[in-house]
Motif scaffolding. Structure first.
Motif: not given
Lengths: 255, 219
Positions: B118-120, B122-127, B137-138, B142
Protein backbone atom coordinates in the motif's frame (compact mmCIF):
# COMPACT_ATOMS: atom_id res chain seq x y z
CA UNK A 1 2.19 36.51 7.77
CA UNK A 2 -0.10 33.51 7.72
CA UNK A 3 1.23 30.31 9.27
CA UNK A 4 2.49 27.53 7.01
CA UNK A 5 0.26 24.98 8.69
CA UNK A 6 -2.75 25.58 10.89
CA UNK A 7 -4.68 22.66 12.28
CA UNK A 8 -7.81 23.41 14.27
CA UNK A 9 -10.24 21.09 16.03
CA UNK A 10 -9.14 18.00 14.12
CA UNK A 11 -11.14 14.85 14.82
CA UNK A 12 -10.51 11.49 13.23
CA UNK A 13 -12.05 8.09 13.87
CA UNK A 14 -11.39 4.62 12.57
CA UNK A 15 -14.86 3.11 12.88
CA UNK A 16 -15.86 3.39 16.53
CA UNK A 17 -12.39 4.28 17.72
CA UNK A 18 -11.66 7.98 17.91
CA UNK A 19 -7.92 8.38 17.38
CA UNK A 20 -7.72 12.19 17.18
CA UNK A 21 -9.94 14.06 19.63
CA UNK A 22 -9.56 17.67 18.69
CA UNK A 23 -6.04 18.69 17.70
CA UNK A 24 -4.96 22.33 17.41
CA UNK A 25 -1.48 22.99 16.12
CA UNK A 26 0.19 25.86 14.26
CA UNK A 27 3.52 25.89 12.46
CA UNK A 28 5.18 29.11 11.32
CA UNK A 29 7.74 29.32 8.54
CA UNK A 30 10.93 27.54 9.66
CA UNK A 31 9.35 25.75 12.62
CA UNK A 32 10.56 22.24 13.35
CA UNK A 33 7.92 20.48 15.41
CA UNK A 34 8.43 16.99 16.81
CA UNK A 35 5.47 14.83 17.73
CA UNK A 36 6.33 12.43 20.51
CA UNK A 37 4.25 9.99 22.49
CA UNK A 38 3.63 6.29 22.86
CA UNK A 39 2.28 4.09 20.06
CA UNK A 40 -1.38 4.58 19.38
CA UNK A 41 -1.38 8.16 20.61
CA UNK A 42 -2.30 9.40 17.11
CA UNK A 43 1.00 10.97 15.98
CA UNK A 44 1.23 9.17 12.67
CA UNK A 45 -2.48 9.58 11.96
CA UNK A 46 -2.13 13.33 12.50
CA UNK A 47 0.73 13.44 10.01
CA UNK A 48 -1.21 11.40 7.48
CA UNK A 49 -4.20 13.73 7.79
CA UNK A 50 -1.98 16.66 6.86
CA UNK A 51 -0.95 14.78 3.72
CA UNK A 52 -4.61 13.83 3.08
CA UNK A 53 -3.73 10.15 3.16
CA UNK A 54 -6.48 9.87 5.77
CA UNK A 55 -9.93 11.40 5.71
CA UNK A 56 -11.02 13.26 8.80
CA UNK A 57 -14.52 13.92 10.08
CA UNK A 58 -14.20 17.26 11.80
CA UNK A 59 -11.91 20.24 11.96
CA UNK A 60 -9.85 22.08 9.44
CA UNK A 61 -6.33 21.98 8.10
CA UNK A 62 -4.97 25.09 6.44
CA UNK A 63 -1.82 25.04 4.38
CA UNK A 64 -0.41 28.49 3.65
CA UNK A 65 -3.89 29.92 4.10
CA UNK A 66 -5.62 27.35 1.90
CA UNK A 67 -8.09 24.92 3.46
CA UNK A 68 -7.16 21.46 2.26
CA UNK A 69 -9.13 18.32 1.57
CA UNK A 70 -12.65 19.62 1.95
CA UNK A 71 -14.86 22.46 0.89
CA UNK A 72 -17.82 23.85 2.75
CA UNK A 73 -20.88 23.34 0.62
CA UNK A 74 -24.44 24.46 1.31
CA UNK A 75 -25.21 24.74 5.03
CA UNK A 76 -22.87 22.91 7.35
CA UNK A 77 -22.27 20.07 4.89
CA UNK A 78 -18.71 19.67 3.74
CA UNK A 79 -17.56 17.91 0.65
CA UNK A 80 -14.31 16.21 -0.28
CA UNK A 81 -12.48 18.09 -3.00
CA UNK A 82 -12.10 16.41 -6.38
CA UNK A 83 -9.17 14.04 -6.88
CA UNK A 84 -7.18 16.47 -9.00
CA UNK A 85 -7.43 19.25 -6.38
CA UNK A 86 -6.40 16.86 -3.63
CA UNK A 87 -3.41 15.74 -5.69
CA UNK A 88 -2.34 19.35 -6.14
CA UNK A 89 -2.65 20.09 -2.42
CA UNK A 90 -0.74 16.94 -1.52
CA UNK A 91 2.14 18.15 -3.64
CA UNK A 92 2.38 21.20 -1.32
CA UNK A 93 3.53 18.86 1.44
CA UNK A 94 6.41 16.42 1.20
CA UNK A 95 6.27 13.17 3.08
CA UNK A 96 8.92 10.65 4.06
CA UNK A 97 7.68 7.29 5.25
CA UNK A 98 8.88 4.78 7.79
CA UNK A 99 9.20 2.14 5.06
CA UNK A 100 10.79 4.52 2.50
CA UNK A 101 8.33 3.38 -0.21
CA UNK A 102 10.71 4.02 -3.08
CA UNK A 103 9.45 2.77 -6.43
CA UNK A 104 11.45 -0.45 -6.89
CA UNK A 105 11.35 -0.43 -10.69
CA UNK A 106 12.99 2.99 -10.98
CA UNK A 107 16.54 4.09 -10.29
CA UNK A 108 17.23 6.61 -7.54
CA UNK A 109 17.23 9.53 -9.95
CA UNK A 110 14.07 8.31 -11.72
CA UNK A 111 12.33 8.08 -8.35
CA UNK A 112 13.07 11.75 -7.71
CA UNK A 113 12.23 12.79 -11.28
CA UNK A 114 8.77 11.20 -11.47
CA UNK A 115 6.90 13.82 -9.43
CA UNK A 116 8.84 16.66 -11.04
CA UNK A 117 7.82 15.52 -14.51
CA UNK A 118 4.24 14.44 -13.83
CA UNK A 119 3.14 16.88 -11.13
CA UNK A 120 5.41 19.88 -11.72
CA UNK A 121 5.34 19.33 -15.49
CA UNK A 122 9.06 19.95 -15.81
CA UNK A 123 10.93 19.00 -18.96
CA UNK A 124 13.00 15.85 -18.56
CA UNK A 125 16.37 17.63 -18.59
CA UNK A 126 15.27 20.18 -16.02
CA UNK A 127 13.80 17.45 -13.82
CA UNK A 128 17.04 15.50 -14.04
CA UNK A 129 19.17 18.44 -12.98
CA UNK A 130 16.86 19.25 -10.06
CA UNK A 131 16.84 15.59 -9.04
CA UNK A 132 20.62 15.36 -9.22
CA UNK A 133 20.98 18.51 -7.15
CA UNK A 134 18.87 17.02 -4.36
CA UNK A 135 20.53 13.62 -4.55
CA UNK A 136 23.83 15.42 -4.09
CA UNK A 137 22.40 17.27 -1.11
CA UNK A 138 21.53 13.99 0.61
CA UNK A 139 24.88 12.48 -0.38
CA UNK A 140 23.49 10.02 -2.91
CA UNK A 141 24.79 11.43 -6.19
CA UNK A 142 27.22 8.53 -6.66
CA UNK A 143 24.33 6.04 -6.52
CA UNK A 144 21.82 7.90 -8.62
CA UNK A 145 21.56 5.09 -11.19
CA UNK A 146 21.14 2.34 -8.60
CA UNK A 147 17.80 0.67 -8.04
CA UNK A 148 16.33 0.73 -4.51
CA UNK A 149 17.08 -2.99 -4.18
CA UNK A 150 20.77 -2.19 -4.53
CA UNK A 151 20.77 0.38 -1.72
CA UNK A 152 20.94 0.03 2.04
CA UNK A 153 17.98 1.12 4.15
CA UNK A 154 19.64 4.39 5.09
CA UNK A 155 20.48 5.14 1.47
CA UNK A 156 16.93 4.35 0.39
CA UNK A 157 15.56 6.69 3.02
CA UNK A 158 17.86 9.49 1.88
CA UNK A 159 16.66 9.04 -1.69
CA UNK A 160 13.06 9.03 -0.44
CA UNK A 161 13.69 12.31 1.39
CA UNK A 162 15.23 13.78 -1.77
CA UNK A 163 12.18 12.64 -3.74
CA UNK A 164 9.85 14.44 -1.34
CA UNK A 165 11.85 17.62 -0.97
CA UNK A 166 12.64 18.01 -4.68
CA UNK A 167 8.95 18.85 -5.09
CA UNK A 168 9.73 22.08 -3.23
CA UNK A 169 7.01 21.54 -0.60
CA UNK A 170 5.88 24.19 1.86
CA UNK A 171 6.37 21.74 4.69
CA UNK A 172 8.09 18.38 5.11
CA UNK A 173 6.43 15.57 7.04
CA UNK A 174 8.64 12.84 8.48
CA UNK A 175 6.91 9.73 9.70
CA UNK A 176 9.32 7.78 11.92
CA UNK A 177 11.92 7.86 9.18
CA UNK A 178 14.53 5.97 11.20
CA UNK A 179 12.33 3.32 12.84
CA UNK A 180 12.89 0.69 10.14
CA UNK A 181 16.66 1.22 10.02
CA UNK A 182 19.51 -0.71 11.57
CA UNK A 183 21.02 1.34 14.41
CA UNK A 184 24.23 2.11 12.50
CA UNK A 185 22.23 3.63 9.62
CA UNK A 186 20.13 5.99 11.73
CA UNK A 187 22.77 8.70 11.97
CA UNK A 188 23.15 9.26 8.22
CA UNK A 189 19.41 9.84 7.82
CA UNK A 190 19.15 12.09 10.87
CA UNK A 191 22.07 14.12 9.50
CA UNK A 192 20.08 14.78 6.35
CA UNK A 193 16.99 15.82 8.32
CA UNK A 194 19.10 18.06 10.55
CA UNK A 195 20.73 19.65 7.51
CA UNK A 196 17.31 20.49 6.06
CA UNK A 197 16.12 21.85 9.40
CA UNK A 198 19.15 24.11 9.69
CA UNK A 199 18.34 25.34 6.20
CA UNK A 200 15.02 26.73 7.44
CA UNK A 201 12.71 24.03 6.10
CA UNK A 202 9.39 23.90 7.96
CA UNK A 203 8.99 20.40 9.36
CA UNK A 204 6.56 18.26 11.26
CA UNK A 205 8.10 15.01 12.38
CA UNK A 206 7.04 11.95 14.26
CA UNK A 207 10.02 10.41 15.97
CA UNK A 208 11.14 8.03 18.66
CA UNK A 209 14.64 9.48 18.65
CA UNK A 210 14.31 11.66 21.73
CA UNK A 211 17.82 13.05 21.63
CA UNK A 212 17.33 14.09 18.04
CA UNK A 213 13.95 15.66 18.81
CA UNK A 214 15.55 17.63 21.62
CA UNK A 215 18.38 18.90 19.42
CA UNK A 216 16.51 19.81 16.31
CA UNK A 217 13.02 20.95 17.36
CA UNK A 218 11.79 24.49 17.85
CA UNK A 219 8.73 22.96 19.47
CA UNK A 220 7.94 19.54 20.90
CA UNK A 221 4.41 18.20 21.12
CA UNK A 222 3.58 15.29 23.41
CA UNK A 223 0.49 13.40 22.35
CA UNK A 224 -1.52 11.06 24.50
CA UNK A 225 -4.71 9.21 23.56
CA UNK A 226 -5.56 11.42 20.63
CA UNK A 227 -4.98 14.74 22.36
CA UNK A 228 -2.08 17.11 22.72
CA UNK A 229 -1.15 16.50 26.32
CA UNK A 230 1.71 18.95 26.65
CA UNK A 231 3.68 21.17 24.30
CA UNK A 232 6.58 23.54 24.59
CA UNK A 233 10.12 24.29 23.52
CA UNK A 234 12.50 21.37 23.73
CA UNK A 235 14.16 22.89 26.84
CA UNK A 236 10.81 23.08 28.59
CA UNK A 237 9.67 19.65 27.49
CA UNK A 238 12.85 17.72 28.13
CA UNK A 239 14.27 19.95 30.88
CA UNK A 240 11.18 20.49 32.99
CA UNK A 241 8.23 18.35 31.89
CA UNK A 242 5.13 19.58 33.70
CA UNK A 243 2.69 16.70 33.48
CA UNK A 244 3.21 13.42 35.17
CA UNK A 245 2.50 11.51 31.98
CA UNK A 246 5.24 13.24 30.02
CA UNK A 247 7.64 12.71 32.91
CA UNK A 248 6.77 9.02 32.84
CA UNK A 249 7.09 8.83 29.06
CA UNK A 250 10.49 10.50 29.06
CA UNK A 251 11.70 8.34 31.93
CA UNK A 252 10.90 5.26 29.85
CA UNK A 253 12.51 6.63 26.68
CA UNK A 254 16.23 6.61 26.19
CA UNK A 255 17.62 10.09 25.93
CA UNK B 1 6.69 -45.00 -42.48
CA UNK B 2 7.73 -43.74 -45.83
CA UNK B 3 9.74 -40.64 -45.16
CA UNK B 4 10.34 -39.48 -48.73
CA UNK B 5 6.63 -39.88 -49.51
CA UNK B 6 5.80 -37.76 -46.43
CA UNK B 7 8.24 -35.07 -47.51
CA UNK B 8 6.77 -35.04 -51.00
CA UNK B 9 3.23 -34.70 -49.62
CA UNK B 10 4.35 -32.10 -47.14
CA UNK B 11 5.77 -30.09 -50.02
CA UNK B 12 2.53 -30.50 -51.97
CA UNK B 13 0.46 -29.37 -49.00
CA UNK B 14 2.78 -26.52 -48.00
CA UNK B 15 0.46 -23.69 -49.00
CA UNK B 16 -2.59 -24.95 -47.12
CA UNK B 17 -0.48 -25.77 -44.05
CA UNK B 18 1.11 -22.32 -44.12
CA UNK B 19 -2.36 -20.78 -44.41
CA UNK B 20 -3.48 -22.87 -41.47
CA UNK B 21 -0.48 -21.81 -39.43
CA UNK B 22 -1.15 -18.18 -40.39
CA UNK B 23 -4.69 -18.51 -39.08
CA UNK B 24 -3.52 -20.13 -35.85
CA UNK B 25 -1.07 -17.29 -35.28
CA UNK B 26 -3.64 -14.63 -36.18
CA UNK B 27 -6.30 -16.14 -33.90
CA UNK B 28 -3.85 -16.43 -31.03
CA UNK B 29 -2.36 -12.97 -31.38
CA UNK B 30 -5.72 -11.20 -31.67
CA UNK B 31 -7.29 -13.18 -28.80
CA UNK B 32 -4.35 -12.72 -26.46
CA UNK B 33 -4.04 -9.02 -27.30
CA UNK B 34 -7.73 -8.16 -26.91
CA UNK B 35 -8.12 -10.56 -24.00
CA UNK B 36 -5.18 -8.97 -22.18
CA UNK B 37 -6.43 -5.41 -22.65
CA UNK B 38 -9.87 -6.44 -21.42
CA UNK B 39 -8.21 -8.43 -18.64
CA UNK B 40 -6.28 -5.42 -17.33
CA UNK B 41 -9.56 -3.49 -17.06
CA UNK B 42 -11.17 -6.43 -15.30
CA UNK B 43 -8.29 -6.67 -12.86
CA UNK B 44 -8.52 -2.93 -12.25
CA UNK B 45 -12.24 -3.07 -11.54
CA UNK B 46 -11.80 -6.13 -9.31
CA UNK B 47 -9.20 -4.27 -7.26
CA UNK B 48 -10.59 -0.75 -7.07
CA UNK B 49 -14.25 -1.01 -8.09
CA UNK B 50 -17.30 -0.54 -5.88
CA UNK B 51 -19.07 -3.60 -4.53
CA UNK B 52 -21.62 -3.82 -7.35
CA UNK B 53 -19.15 -3.66 -10.23
CA UNK B 54 -16.87 -6.05 -8.37
CA UNK B 55 -19.75 -8.46 -7.90
CA UNK B 56 -20.78 -8.30 -11.58
CA UNK B 57 -17.23 -8.79 -12.80
CA UNK B 58 -16.76 -11.62 -10.32
CA UNK B 59 -19.75 -13.40 -11.88
CA UNK B 60 -18.29 -12.83 -15.35
CA UNK B 61 -14.91 -14.27 -14.35
CA UNK B 62 -16.30 -17.24 -12.50
CA UNK B 63 -18.68 -18.08 -15.33
CA UNK B 64 -15.96 -17.93 -17.97
CA UNK B 65 -13.40 -19.80 -15.95
CA UNK B 66 -15.89 -22.45 -14.95
CA UNK B 67 -16.92 -23.18 -18.52
CA UNK B 68 -14.86 -25.35 -20.89
CA UNK B 69 -13.37 -23.32 -23.76
CA UNK B 70 -14.96 -25.77 -26.11
CA UNK B 71 -18.43 -24.90 -24.81
CA UNK B 72 -17.60 -21.19 -25.02
CA UNK B 73 -16.66 -21.55 -28.66
CA UNK B 74 -19.85 -23.42 -29.51
CA UNK B 75 -21.90 -20.87 -27.56
CA UNK B 76 -20.34 -17.90 -29.33
CA UNK B 77 -20.92 -19.53 -32.71
CA UNK B 78 -24.42 -20.99 -32.31
CA UNK B 79 -26.15 -19.06 -29.52
CA UNK B 80 -25.07 -15.57 -30.60
CA UNK B 81 -26.43 -16.13 -34.09
CA UNK B 82 -29.82 -17.06 -32.58
CA UNK B 83 -30.02 -13.75 -30.72
CA UNK B 84 -29.07 -11.79 -33.81
CA UNK B 85 -25.30 -11.45 -33.75
CA UNK B 86 -24.27 -13.20 -36.93
CA UNK B 87 -20.56 -13.77 -36.51
CA UNK B 88 -18.38 -15.75 -38.89
CA UNK B 89 -16.78 -18.86 -37.47
CA UNK B 90 -13.48 -17.01 -37.26
CA UNK B 91 -15.02 -14.05 -35.39
CA UNK B 92 -16.99 -16.27 -33.03
CA UNK B 93 -13.90 -18.32 -32.27
CA UNK B 94 -11.74 -15.29 -31.61
CA UNK B 95 -14.48 -13.82 -29.40
CA UNK B 96 -14.65 -17.00 -27.33
CA UNK B 97 -10.88 -17.14 -26.85
CA UNK B 98 -10.74 -13.41 -26.07
CA UNK B 99 -13.34 -13.77 -23.31
CA UNK B 100 -11.60 -16.83 -21.95
CA UNK B 101 -8.24 -15.03 -21.99
CA UNK B 102 -9.69 -11.90 -20.35
CA UNK B 103 -11.02 -13.84 -17.37
CA UNK B 104 -7.63 -15.41 -16.74
CA UNK B 105 -5.65 -12.21 -17.26
CA UNK B 106 -8.15 -10.37 -15.03
CA UNK B 107 -7.42 -12.69 -12.14
CA UNK B 108 -3.67 -12.52 -12.73
CA UNK B 109 -3.75 -8.70 -12.79
CA UNK B 110 -5.87 -8.54 -9.64
CA UNK B 111 -3.46 -10.82 -7.84
CA UNK B 112 -0.48 -8.74 -8.92
CA UNK B 113 -2.10 -5.44 -7.94
CA UNK B 114 -3.08 -6.53 -4.45
CA UNK B 115 0.44 -7.88 -3.92
CA UNK B 116 1.92 -4.38 -4.32
CA UNK B 117 2.43 -2.78 -0.89
CA UNK B 118 0.00 0.00 0.00
CA UNK B 119 2.95 2.30 0.66
CA UNK B 120 3.62 2.50 -3.08
CA UNK B 121 0.26 4.14 -3.71
CA UNK B 122 0.73 6.44 -0.72
CA UNK B 123 4.20 7.50 -1.85
CA UNK B 124 2.85 8.22 -5.34
CA UNK B 125 -0.02 10.23 -3.91
CA UNK B 126 2.30 12.17 -1.63
CA UNK B 127 4.26 13.52 -4.60
CA UNK B 128 0.98 14.70 -6.09
CA UNK B 129 0.23 11.98 -8.65
CA UNK B 130 -3.43 11.42 -9.51
CA UNK B 131 -4.91 7.94 -9.40
CA UNK B 132 -4.46 7.49 -13.15
CA UNK B 133 -0.82 8.56 -13.02
CA UNK B 134 -0.19 6.36 -10.00
CA UNK B 135 -1.61 3.39 -11.84
CA UNK B 136 0.31 3.96 -15.07
CA UNK B 137 3.71 4.92 -13.71
CA UNK B 138 3.90 3.15 -10.36
CA UNK B 139 1.50 0.21 -10.07
CA UNK B 140 1.22 -1.16 -13.60
CA UNK B 141 5.00 -1.45 -14.24
CA UNK B 142 5.37 -3.41 -11.01
CA UNK B 143 2.30 -5.52 -11.70
CA UNK B 144 3.45 -6.35 -15.25
CA UNK B 145 6.73 -7.76 -13.95
CA UNK B 146 4.75 -9.97 -11.60
CA UNK B 147 2.30 -10.97 -14.29
CA UNK B 148 4.69 -11.84 -17.09
CA UNK B 149 5.47 -15.52 -16.33
CA UNK B 150 1.81 -16.41 -15.73
CA UNK B 151 0.72 -14.31 -18.69
CA UNK B 152 3.09 -16.19 -21.00
CA UNK B 153 1.55 -19.38 -19.70
CA UNK B 154 -1.93 -18.08 -20.57
CA UNK B 155 -0.73 -17.16 -24.07
CA UNK B 156 0.46 -20.72 -24.70
CA UNK B 157 -2.86 -22.03 -23.40
CA UNK B 158 -4.64 -19.86 -25.94
CA UNK B 159 -2.44 -21.15 -28.79
CA UNK B 160 -3.39 -24.69 -27.78
CA UNK B 161 -7.06 -23.78 -27.33
CA UNK B 162 -7.11 -22.32 -30.86
CA UNK B 163 -7.15 -25.92 -32.17
CA UNK B 164 -10.73 -26.15 -30.87
CA UNK B 165 -11.81 -23.64 -33.51
CA UNK B 166 -11.44 -26.48 -36.04
CA UNK B 167 -14.75 -27.82 -34.72
CA UNK B 168 -16.70 -24.81 -36.04
CA UNK B 169 -14.86 -24.95 -39.34
CA UNK B 170 -12.08 -22.41 -38.95
CA UNK B 171 -9.21 -23.72 -41.06
CA UNK B 172 -6.40 -23.25 -38.62
CA UNK B 173 -3.34 -25.46 -38.46
CA UNK B 174 -5.09 -28.52 -37.02
CA UNK B 175 -7.99 -28.52 -39.48
CA UNK B 176 -5.60 -27.84 -42.38
CA UNK B 177 -3.55 -30.81 -41.24
CA UNK B 178 -6.64 -33.01 -41.01
CA UNK B 179 -7.61 -32.00 -44.53
CA UNK B 180 -4.18 -33.02 -45.80
CA UNK B 181 -4.45 -36.33 -43.91
CA UNK B 182 -7.84 -37.12 -45.45
CA UNK B 183 -6.21 -36.68 -48.83
CA UNK B 184 -2.95 -38.57 -48.18
CA UNK B 185 -3.82 -41.03 -45.37
CA UNK B 186 -0.44 -40.17 -43.74
CA UNK B 187 -2.12 -39.58 -40.38
CA UNK B 188 0.75 -40.49 -38.07
CA UNK B 189 3.27 -38.36 -39.96
CA UNK B 190 1.13 -35.27 -40.31
CA UNK B 191 -0.28 -35.33 -36.78
CA UNK B 192 3.26 -35.63 -35.52
CA UNK B 193 4.27 -32.76 -37.74
CA UNK B 194 1.38 -30.57 -36.50
CA UNK B 195 2.23 -31.41 -32.91
CA UNK B 196 5.82 -30.40 -33.53
CA UNK B 197 4.77 -27.06 -35.04
CA UNK B 198 2.56 -26.28 -32.00
CA UNK B 199 5.46 -27.18 -29.75
CA UNK B 200 7.72 -24.82 -31.73
CA UNK B 201 5.20 -21.97 -31.50
CA UNK B 202 4.88 -22.28 -27.74
CA UNK B 203 8.61 -22.79 -27.33
CA UNK B 204 9.25 -19.51 -29.12
CA UNK B 205 6.64 -17.75 -26.96
CA UNK B 206 8.18 -19.11 -23.76
CA UNK B 207 11.70 -18.17 -24.78
CA UNK B 208 10.58 -14.69 -25.82
CA UNK B 209 8.80 -14.34 -22.48
CA UNK B 210 11.91 -15.36 -20.62
CA UNK B 211 14.05 -12.93 -22.63
CA UNK B 212 11.67 -10.07 -21.81
CA UNK B 213 11.67 -11.15 -18.16
CA UNK B 214 15.46 -10.91 -18.04
CA UNK B 215 15.42 -7.55 -19.77
CA UNK B 216 12.95 -5.87 -17.45
CA UNK B 217 14.07 -7.56 -14.24
CA UNK B 218 14.89 -5.12 -11.49
CA UNK B 219 17.74 -5.72 -9.08
Amino acid sequence: MSPILNISGLHKSFGQVEVLKGIDLTLQQGDVVSLIGSSGSGKTTLLRCVNLLEDFEQGEIELVGETIGYRESSGSQRRRLPEREIARQRAMTGMAFQQFNLFPHMTAVQNVMLGLIKTKRMAKDEARSVAEKWLERVGMEARRDHFPGQLSGGQQQRVAIARAIAMNPQIMLFDEVTSALDPELVAEVLAVVRDLANDGMTMLLVTHEMRFARDVSTKVVFMHQGRIHEEGTSEEMFGAPKTERLQGFLANSQI
Amino acid sequence: MNFSLFLAELWNARMSLINGLGNTVLISVVSVLLGSILGVFIGLVMTYGGWFTRFSVRLYIDFLRGTPVFVLILACFYILSVVGFDLSAFQAGVLALTLFCSSHVGEIVRGALIAIPKGQTEAAKSIGLTFGQTFIYVLLPQALRQILPTWVNTATEIVKASTLLSIIGVVELLLATQQVISRTYLSLEFYFFAGFVYFLLNFVIEQAGRAVERRISVP
